[in-house]
Scaffold this motif. Structure first.
Motif, PDB file in Angstrom:
ATOM      1  N   THR B  91       0.853  -1.170   0.000  1.00  0.00           N
ATOM      2  CA  THR B  91       0.000   0.000   0.000  1.00  0.00           C
ATOM      3  C   THR B  91       0.898   1.231   0.000  1.00  0.00           C
ATOM      4  O   THR B  91       2.043   1.174   0.435  1.00  0.00           O
ATOM      5  CB  THR B  91      -0.893   0.024   1.244  1.00  0.00           C
ATOM      6  OG1 THR B  91      -0.043  -0.071   2.383  1.00  0.00           O
ATOM      7  CG2 THR B  91      -1.854  -1.141   1.232  1.00  0.00           C
ATOM      8  N   ASP B  96      -5.158   5.926   0.477  1.00  0.00           N
ATOM      9  CA  ASP B  96      -6.256   6.402   1.330  1.00  0.00           C
ATOM     10  C   ASP B  96      -6.865   7.692   0.788  1.00  0.00           C
ATOM     11  O   ASP B  96      -8.065   7.913   0.883  1.00  0.00           O
ATOM     12  CB  ASP B  96      -5.763   6.627   2.764  1.00  0.00           C
ATOM     13  CG  ASP B  96      -5.661   5.305   3.521  1.00  0.00           C
ATOM     14  OD1 ASP B  96      -5.064   5.312   4.604  1.00  0.00           O
ATOM     15  OD2 ASP B  96      -6.167   4.292   3.029  1.00  0.00           O
ATOM     16  N   ARG B  99      -8.973   6.887  -2.226  1.00  0.00           N
ATOM     17  CA  ARG B  99     -10.170   6.195  -1.800  1.00  0.00           C
ATOM     18  C   ARG B  99     -11.166   7.159  -1.154  1.00  0.00           C
ATOM     19  O   ARG B  99     -12.359   7.088  -1.381  1.00  0.00           O
ATOM     20  CB  ARG B  99      -9.787   5.084  -0.813  1.00  0.00           C
ATOM     21  CG  ARG B  99     -10.657   3.871  -0.932  1.00  0.00           C
ATOM     22  CD  ARG B  99     -10.110   2.699  -0.137  1.00  0.00           C
ATOM     23  NE  ARG B  99      -8.954   2.102  -0.756  1.00  0.00           N
ATOM     24  CZ  ARG B  99      -7.730   2.102  -0.253  1.00  0.00           C
ATOM     25  NH1 ARG B  99      -7.500   2.664   0.909  1.00  0.00           N
ATOM     26  NH2 ARG B  99      -6.750   1.531  -0.898  1.00  0.00           N
ATOM     27  N   HIS B 255     -15.896   2.506   9.151  1.00  0.00           N
ATOM     28  CA  HIS B 255     -15.628   1.591   8.034  1.00  0.00           C
ATOM     29  C   HIS B 255     -14.946   2.342   6.886  1.00  0.00           C
ATOM     30  O   HIS B 255     -15.457   3.335   6.395  1.00  0.00           O
ATOM     31  CB  HIS B 255     -16.927   0.955   7.536  1.00  0.00           C
ATOM     32  CG  HIS B 255     -16.682  -0.114   6.517  1.00  0.00           C
ATOM     33  ND1 HIS B 255     -16.640  -1.448   6.832  1.00  0.00           N
ATOM     34  CD2 HIS B 255     -16.405  -0.037   5.186  1.00  0.00           C
ATOM     35  CE1 HIS B 255     -16.354  -2.148   5.748  1.00  0.00           C
ATOM     36  NE2 HIS B 255     -16.204  -1.310   4.737  1.00  0.00           N
ATOM     37  N   HIS B 256     -13.778   1.822   6.491  1.00  0.00           N
ATOM     38  CA  HIS B 256     -13.038   2.410   5.360  1.00  0.00           C
ATOM     39  C   HIS B 256     -12.995   1.476   4.159  1.00  0.00           C
ATOM     40  O   HIS B 256     -13.192   1.892   3.026  1.00  0.00           O
ATOM     41  CB  HIS B 256     -11.590   2.717   5.773  1.00  0.00           C
ATOM     42  CG  HIS B 256     -11.457   3.776   6.814  1.00  0.00           C
ATOM     43  ND1 HIS B 256     -11.184   5.084   6.502  1.00  0.00           N
ATOM     44  CD2 HIS B 256     -11.557   3.731   8.162  1.00  0.00           C
ATOM     45  CE1 HIS B 256     -11.118   5.801   7.626  1.00  0.00           C
ATOM     46  NE2 HIS B 256     -11.341   4.994   8.642  1.00  0.00           N
ATOM     47  N   ASN B 257     -12.646   0.215   4.392  1.00  0.00           N
ATOM     48  CA  ASN B 257     -12.428  -0.737   3.300  1.00  0.00           C
ATOM     49  C   ASN B 257     -12.995  -2.102   3.654  1.00  0.00           C
ATOM     50  O   ASN B 257     -12.994  -2.457   4.819  1.00  0.00           O
ATOM     51  CB  ASN B 257     -10.913  -0.898   3.052  1.00  0.00           C
ATOM     52  CG  ASN B 257     -10.359   0.319   2.359  1.00  0.00           C
ATOM     53  OD1 ASN B 257     -10.726   0.625   1.250  1.00  0.00           O
ATOM     54  ND2 ASN B 257      -9.475   1.018   3.059  1.00  0.00           N
ATOM     55  N   PRO B 258     -13.367  -2.924   2.697  1.00  0.00           N
ATOM     56  CA  PRO B 258     -13.533  -2.569   1.285  1.00  0.00           C
ATOM     57  C   PRO B 258     -14.794  -1.717   1.091  1.00  0.00           C
ATOM     58  O   PRO B 258     -15.584  -1.575   2.029  1.00  0.00           O
ATOM     59  CB  PRO B 258     -13.691  -3.935   0.614  1.00  0.00           C
ATOM     60  CG  PRO B 258     -14.262  -4.822   1.671  1.00  0.00           C
ATOM     61  CD  PRO B 258     -13.745  -4.306   2.986  1.00  0.00           C
ATOM     62  N   PRO B 259     -14.986  -1.168  -0.110  1.00  0.00           N
ATOM     63  CA  PRO B 259     -16.195  -0.370  -0.352  1.00  0.00           C
ATOM     64  C   PRO B 259     -17.440  -1.217  -0.114  1.00  0.00           C
ATOM     65  O   PRO B 259     -17.421  -2.426  -0.309  1.00  0.00           O
ATOM     66  CB  PRO B 259     -16.087  -0.005  -1.841  1.00  0.00           C
ATOM     67  CG  PRO B 259     -14.669  -0.233  -2.220  1.00  0.00           C
ATOM     68  CD  PRO B 259     -14.119  -1.282  -1.300  1.00  0.00           C
ATOM     69  N   VAL B 260     -18.495  -0.565   0.342  1.00  0.00           N
ATOM     70  CA  VAL B 260     -19.754  -1.248   0.645  1.00  0.00           C
ATOM     71  C   VAL B 260     -20.805  -0.727  -0.332  1.00  0.00           C
ATOM     72  O   VAL B 260     -20.905   0.477  -0.520  1.00  0.00           O
ATOM     73  CB  VAL B 260     -20.166  -0.952   2.107  1.00  0.00           C
ATOM     74  CG1 VAL B 260     -21.583  -1.425   2.370  1.00  0.00           C
ATOM     75  CG2 VAL B 260     -19.195  -1.598   3.076  1.00  0.00           C
TER      76      VAL B 260
END
Lengths: 390, 319
Positions: B91, B96, B99, B255-260
């Protein structure tokens, strides 16, 4: 009454390589692991009369039997609740052997969890069915709370608040697991240890969990051969005696979101398992030379140390801070590198490592191992084992 | 978005950028292959670069280099990840930021600047390691494509510990201009609850703007999540009470990852403890994630997610 402790043993272990893209079907992986476990035990497919796997496994027992050339089956069983099934498969197999329902039972878990269906990814369907599980999920999924990392993070935040635990405390678990994996050639992260700084710098998944608090996603399979202790003594390998095997769910249990019980800082279901394991085996934490603690996410490794009696409530951070769970610590945890370091095979690879530790054949062998404690999935209804040398 | 929400978003993005700048240089994963002749040959052929110093050992031996060297402009090639990601990518501090912009609707991307500096020629067999520094975020700017932020980072390539090339890279992350749609047309929200006869009362209550807690008609016990049988007295006679609508954050995640699906990240989900004695899960909204904490006093609000679904959510009590 038939007595379980000591009457059965794990006589063989087998696995495929652990990868991110196996390039073959899950059924082929299952068959390869079963062959490897039978070869290890010195048995042939015709010796097998029972098969056990997870409800989440996509390979039916009869399909595996067909591929491997197993004949009549007198016992087949599935264990539910995700990775909580791991040691439960061995419990089911041991019960079948101890009661004479079957003579030789193979437990297996095979999946392309990285290249196929990834459990870490949101799946909008999990809340869609009005089954008891779908309804339970429906109190969480509509709010976007729908990944294992986020479900665990909710417990972790409360645990931090209750005991003054920090993200660095979780990070020390990851560092220890990657240290162990670094010297295990079978581990995906072989030769790739991490520092606490790298843990802290890794991106957020679900605060308070960083990327490096989360286990990897893997393709692979593991199989275990369970038979009577008596028969195991005549086979190729020294038996790993099953001194205790237990499943556990707690009061007010939900699949992975038991947020409605009085306390959110423990794992009552693991407490149930732990009490049963100590009772059955007549052993206690001081009798365990190395433990395989389920490590899909770092925080629950701390909770398990407390729940199983290796330290008091809120003391796991100190236990871990001094390198207590590292290979040269007071309780080496996951010498193979765990699921954070070796591979995520839903806990089955940890049972195989426990057997190697009993045999004295692990690449990261702990000295004078008599008894190994193994746990399965955390935050879910779960299971555990104590394996012992003769 | 309201002007306040826009300003909050901007502050959040700039704070994130500052943190990522402070991270400094982050080493990536070493190149899969060392600098090698087959890749040079493909690249030179594709680019139409016939300079023999790149491919002909004899010609190169007679050149100033004394041996084959790689075309400097190939620098990115050596460490570029493949199309199929194998999980070995490191990464970078840029991830970030990109994202966060994606999650805030700045989903468009166009590269605007790429400046490369080569410190020396690369020889066959050298294995490069990239290292990334996030260097800046500027915006929001109005552009022909839409409103956006310019995101800038630097990559330095190392051979052993010697920097051999640098690159400044800048992209514009923009909000694609919205197509005009009829105001009543809503995208269906993808995260629908399953509902049956045991839980329907709750969702009907939410539809009326009431937060209902199941109550046993016989022993009076309150229970959430609800179920068909009272675990205290076995009664199947159920009723409910209307909750006061206030509560306290008992635990929470960002909540950051994964996208929801149906959500932009980061978002907050909390376990909220109600004074009635039960807990309930919901989102904390209208509050920057970094201001949410255990013990925070919240009150319920209702959000229309699509034409059918309303969800109860939580806002800080003082707001």
């Amino acid at each position: 009454m038939v007595s379980l402790p000591g009457s059965t043993a794990v006589a063989g272990i087998g696995a495929t390589e652990f990868s991110k893209q196996s390039g073959r079907s899950e059924l082929q992986l299952a068959a390869e692991a079963v062959f490897a476990a039978l070869d290890d035990a010195g048995l042939s497919p015709s010796d097998v009369d029972g098969l056990v796997t997870y409800t989440q496994d996509t390979n039916q027992e009869i399909a595996v039997a067909r591929e491997v050339g197993i004949g009549d089956l007198t016992f087949f069983s599935r264990v539910h609740y995700g990775g909580g099934a791991a040691c439960g498969t061995v419990l089911h197999a041991a019960m079948a052997v101890a009661t004479g329902v079957a003579e030789t039972v193979v437990c297996y878990r095979a999946f392309n969890e990285r290249s196929g269906r990834r459990f870490g990814q949101p799946d909008a369907r999990i809340g869609g069915e009005p089954s008891s599980q779908g309804l339970e999920m429906s109190w969480h999924v509509p709010y976007g709370l729908m990944t294992p990392a986020a479900w665990v993070a909710m417990f972790a935040r409360r645990y931090m608040h209750a005991y003054g635990v920090t993200s660095e405390d979780f990070g020390r678990v990851a560092v220890a697991m990657r240290r162990h994996a670094a010297t295990n050639p079978a581990a995906w992260f072989h030769g790739r240890p991490i520092t606490l700084e790298e843990h802290q710098a890794s991106r957020w998944i679900a605060e308070p969990l960083h990327l490096l608090d989360c286990c990897q996603e893997s393709d692979g399979a593991v199989a275990l051969v369970v038979t009577s202790a008596e028969r195991a003594r005549d086979l190729r390998r020294s038996p790993a005696l099953i001194s205790a095997a237990a499943q556990g769910a707690g009061a007010g249990q939900l699949m992975m979101t038991s947020y409605y019980r009085d306390d959110m800082t423990g794992l009552p279901e693991m407490g149930v398992v732990g009490r049963r394991l100590w009772e059955q085996s007549g052993l206690g934490p001081a009798d365990i030379q190395t433990a395989i603690l389920y490590d899909h996410f770092t925080p629950f490794v701390l909770t398990q140390l407390e729940e199983l009696g290796f330290c008091g409530r809120g003391e796991a951070r100190d236990f871990v801070a001094g390198g207590g769970i590292e290979i040269d610590g007071r309780l080496p945890v996951n010498p193979h590198g765990g699921q954070l370091g070796e591979a995520y095979i839903h806990g089955m690879n940890g049972i195989a490592e426990a057997v190697r530790q009993i045999r004295g054949t692990s690449v990261n062998q702990v000295a004078a191992v008599r008894n190994v404690l193994v746990t399965a999935g955390t935050g879910v209804p779960t299971s555990g084992l104590v394996l012992s040398a003769e | 978005m309201t002007a306040t929400a826009e300003a909050d978003l901007h502050d959040r993005l700039m704070a994130l950028a500052e943190r990522q700048i402070a991270v400094g240089e982050v080493r990536g994963v070493a190149a899969a292959d060392p600098v090698n002749l087959p890749m040079i040959r493909h690249w030179a052929a594709a680019m139409g670069d016939a300079n023999p110093v790149y491919t002909d050992a004899e010609a190169a031996a007679g050149s100033a280099h004394g041996e084959i060297v790689a075309p400097p402009a190939m620098i990115q090639v050596w460490t570029m990840p493949g199309v199929v990601r194998d999980g070995r990518q490191a990464t970078t501090p840029v991830d970030d930021v990109l994202r966060a912009l994606d999650g805030s609707g700045y989903t468009g991307v166009v590269a605007t600047n790429c400046e490369q500096t080569y410190h020396r020629y690369l020889r066959l067999g050298e294995r490069l390691v990239p290292a990334t520094r996030f260097t800046g975020l500027a915006g929001p700017k109005r552009t022909a494509l839409g409103e956006g932020y310019f995101v800038t980072w630097n990559i330095t390539w190392y051979s052993q510990d010697e920097p051999v090339a640098d690159m400044l890279f800048r992209v514009l992350k923009f909000r694609p201009r919205e197509r005009k749609t009829k105001p009543e047309a809503r995208e269906p929200y993808p995260l629908k609850p399953a509902i049956n006869r045991d839980t329907a009362f709750f969702w009907e209550g939410v539809g009326r703007g009431e937060l209902l807690i199941q109550r046993c008609a016989d022993c009076g016990e309150l229970r959430h999540p609800p179920g068909p049988v009272c675990p205290s007295c076995r009664s199947v006679e159920r009723t409910h009470v209307v909750a006061s609508g206030v509560g306290e954050v008992y635990s929470y995640v960002v909540h950051h990852n994964p996208p929801v699906p149906g959500r932009s990240t980061p978002f907050v989900v909390a376990v909220v403890e109600l004074p009635e004695g039960v807990r309930i899960v919901g989102n904390v909204v209208d509050c920057p994630p970094e201001e949410v904490g255990i013990g925070m006093q919240v009150r319920v609000t209702y959000r229309q997610m699509d034409d059918e679904l309303i969800l109860p959510m939580w806002v800080p009590q003082e707001s």
